[in-house]
Design an enzyme around this catalytic site. Structure first.
Site, short mmCIF file in Angstrom:
data_model
loop_
_atom_site.label_atom_id
_atom_site.label_comp_id
_atom_site.label_asym_id
_atom_site.label_seq_id
_atom_site.Cartn_x
_atom_site.Cartn_y
_atom_site.Cartn_z
N GLN A 11 0.84 -1.20 0.00
CA GLN A 11 0.00 0.00 0.00
C GLN A 11 0.88 1.25 0.00
O GLN A 11 1.79 1.38 0.81
CB GLN A 11 -0.90 -0.01 1.23
CG GLN A 11 -2.01 1.01 1.15
CD GLN A 11 -2.94 0.96 2.34
OE1 GLN A 11 -2.50 0.98 3.48
NE2 GLN A 11 -4.24 0.91 2.08
N TYR A 92 -6.17 10.13 5.09
CA TYR A 92 -4.82 10.53 4.69
C TYR A 92 -4.86 11.47 3.48
O TYR A 92 -5.92 11.91 3.06
CB TYR A 92 -3.96 9.28 4.47
CG TYR A 92 -3.85 8.47 5.76
CD1 TYR A 92 -3.23 9.03 6.88
CD2 TYR A 92 -4.43 7.21 5.89
CE1 TYR A 92 -3.16 8.33 8.08
CE2 TYR A 92 -4.36 6.51 7.08
CZ TYR A 92 -3.72 7.08 8.18
OH TYR A 92 -3.67 6.40 9.37
N ARG A 139 -7.76 2.19 -2.81
CA ARG A 139 -8.66 2.04 -1.67
C ARG A 139 -9.33 3.38 -1.34
O ARG A 139 -8.65 4.40 -1.23
CB ARG A 139 -7.89 1.55 -0.44
CG ARG A 139 -8.83 1.32 0.72
CD ARG A 139 -8.14 0.66 1.90
NE ARG A 139 -9.11 -0.21 2.55
CZ ARG A 139 -9.07 -0.54 3.83
NH1 ARG A 139 -8.11 -0.12 4.62
NH2 ARG A 139 -9.99 -1.32 4.35
N GLY A 225 -8.93 -8.27 7.46
CA GLY A 225 -7.91 -7.57 8.21
C GLY A 225 -7.44 -8.39 9.38
O GLY A 225 -6.49 -9.17 9.30
C1 LIG Z 1 -3.47 -3.02 13.16
C2 LIG Z 1 -4.23 -2.51 11.98
C3 LIG Z 1 -3.56 -1.76 10.99
C4 LIG Z 1 -4.23 -1.28 9.88
N1 LIG Z 1 -3.52 -0.60 8.92
C5 LIG Z 1 -4.16 -0.21 7.80
C6 LIG Z 1 -3.42 0.42 6.76
O1 LIG Z 1 -2.21 0.64 6.85
N2 LIG Z 1 -4.09 0.78 5.64
C7 LIG Z 1 -5.43 0.55 5.48
O2 LIG Z 1 -5.97 0.89 4.43
N3 LIG Z 1 -6.16 -0.04 6.46
C8 LIG Z 1 -5.55 -0.42 7.61
N4 LIG Z 1 -6.29 -1.03 8.59
C9 LIG Z 1 -7.74 -1.30 8.38
C10 LIG Z 1 -7.92 -2.71 7.80
O3 LIG Z 1 -7.40 -2.74 6.47
C11 LIG Z 1 -9.39 -3.15 7.74
O4 LIG Z 1 -10.10 -2.33 6.84
C12 LIG Z 1 -10.07 -3.09 9.08
O5 LIG Z 1 -9.26 -3.70 10.07
C13 LIG Z 1 -11.46 -3.78 9.04
O6 LIG Z 1 -11.33 -5.12 8.64
P1 LIG Z 1 -11.35 -6.32 9.72
O7 LIG Z 1 -12.59 -6.15 10.57
O8 LIG Z 1 -11.33 -7.55 8.84
O9 LIG Z 1 -10.08 -6.19 10.54
C14 LIG Z 1 -5.63 -1.53 9.73
C15 LIG Z 1 -6.31 -2.25 10.73
C16 LIG Z 1 -5.64 -2.73 11.83
C17 LIG Z 1 -6.41 -3.52 12.86
#
Ligand SMILES: Cc1cc2nc3c(=O)[nH]c(=O)nc-3n(C[C@H](O)[C@H](O)[C@H](O)COP(=O)(O)O)c2cc1C
Length: 269
Positions: A11, A92, A139, A225
């Site tokens: 990303q 961002y 995204r 995620g």
């Molecule tokens: C520790 C952590 C780091 C994340 N870092 C990013 C990131 O760098 N870029 C991004 O687009 N989303 C990031 N997210 C959001 C996840 O991509 C995802 O959309 C979100 O966790 C919801 O999905 P889930 O319920 O399957 O975890 C992050 C989430 C977590 C928990």
């Protein structure tokens, strides 16, 4: 990852105003579309501090930032990635350009729906030109109020994102990745306008809900995620109905490998 049959998209993210000089090597003032602070604190080496009022990018600096995305895309491919994801979500820099409460520019990059889309479209076109559209996803997170973002009433959000998706569609990027807050009408309209795969993630789905958007015809793929963080063999576990590892929240955002590479795989896997 390739040796184990995996694929890797890196990303590409520019934080814009969601930054602090103490977190950068040269203590630089963050840049953004306009001189409007996010209005929140950020974690720094000396503890939480308010994110400062950013410096507005001059019009002729915008091409430099587009060139930085182009360079970063090439570097990701050179490092062995299969593709990149352009981060236009979650408050961002690219999201800041899309949002009227963060973007009060009076040049070609603000003031109208079309102008607010312009920077994101230029970044996507440059990245696609550099590495090939089939290796570039993007995204977005319509109406997600992260980092002080407020995209206004629902009709504004629809107008902005349908404009953006309409302008990105001819590029035929690898995919559109939507962090979805629940406006299914908008999601459906974007999917109709989008020529390739649409990935839809909703925060905090249960195991049983993962495939719901695919079943409802809203998505082609369901990104994972936290389930994937805690389960290196998550697909196998979902396929077989095996139990999932519990995520340890203390290891999130902590830096280092712990919590990222040490969750156990199923016995026999
Ligand atoms: C520790 C952590 C780091 C994340 N870092 C990013 C990131 O760098 N870029 C991004 O687009 N989303 C990031 N997210 C959001 C996840 O991509 C995802 O959309 C979100 O966790 C919801 O999905 P889930 O319920 O399957 O975890 C992050 C989430 C977590 C928990």
């Amino acid at each position: 990852m390739h040796a184990r049959g995996g694929h890797l998209y890196i990303q590409l993210m520019h934080a814009g105003r969601v930054s602090h000089p103490d977190n950068t090597p040269h203590h630089r003032r963050p840049v953004a579309p306009s001189e409007i602070a996010a209005g929140q604190d950020m974690f720094t080496p000396t503890g939480p501090q308010p994110m400062p009022v950013p410096r507005a990018l001059a019009t002729d600096e915008i091409a430099d930032v587009v060139a930085e995305f182009r360079h970063a895309a090439a570097a990701a491919i050179a490092a062995g990635a299969d593709g990149v994801e352009i981060h236009a979500a979650n408050g961002y820099l690219l999201h800041q350009f899309l949002s009227p409460n963060a973007n009060e520019r009076t040049d070609a990059y603000g003031g109208s729906v079309e102008n607010r889309s312009r920077f994101v479209v230029e970044v996507a076109a440059a990245v696609a030109d550099e590495i090939g559209a089939d290796r570039a996803g993007i995204r977005i997170s319509p109406a997600f109020p992260l980092g002080g973002i407020d995209e206004g009433p629902r009709e504004n959000v629809h107008a902005q994102y349908l404009d953006l998706v309409g302008r990105l569609a001819p590029l035929s990027l690898a995919y559109l990745h939507v962090h979805h807050l629940g406006d299914d009408e908008l999601l459906r309209a974007m999917r109709e306008a989008w020529p390739t795969a649409v990935l839809v993630v909703r925060y905090g789905r249960t195991r049983e809900q993962i495939a719901d958007d695919i079943d409802a015809g809203l998505a082609d793929l369901a990104p994972l995620g936290r389930f994937a963080l805690a389960n290196p063999d998550v697909v196998e576990r979902l396929r077989t109905g095996a139990a999932l590892n519990e995520l340890d929240p203390d290891t999130l955002y902590a830096g280092g490998a712990r919590g990222y590479v040490d969750y156990p795989v199923l016995a026999g896997a």
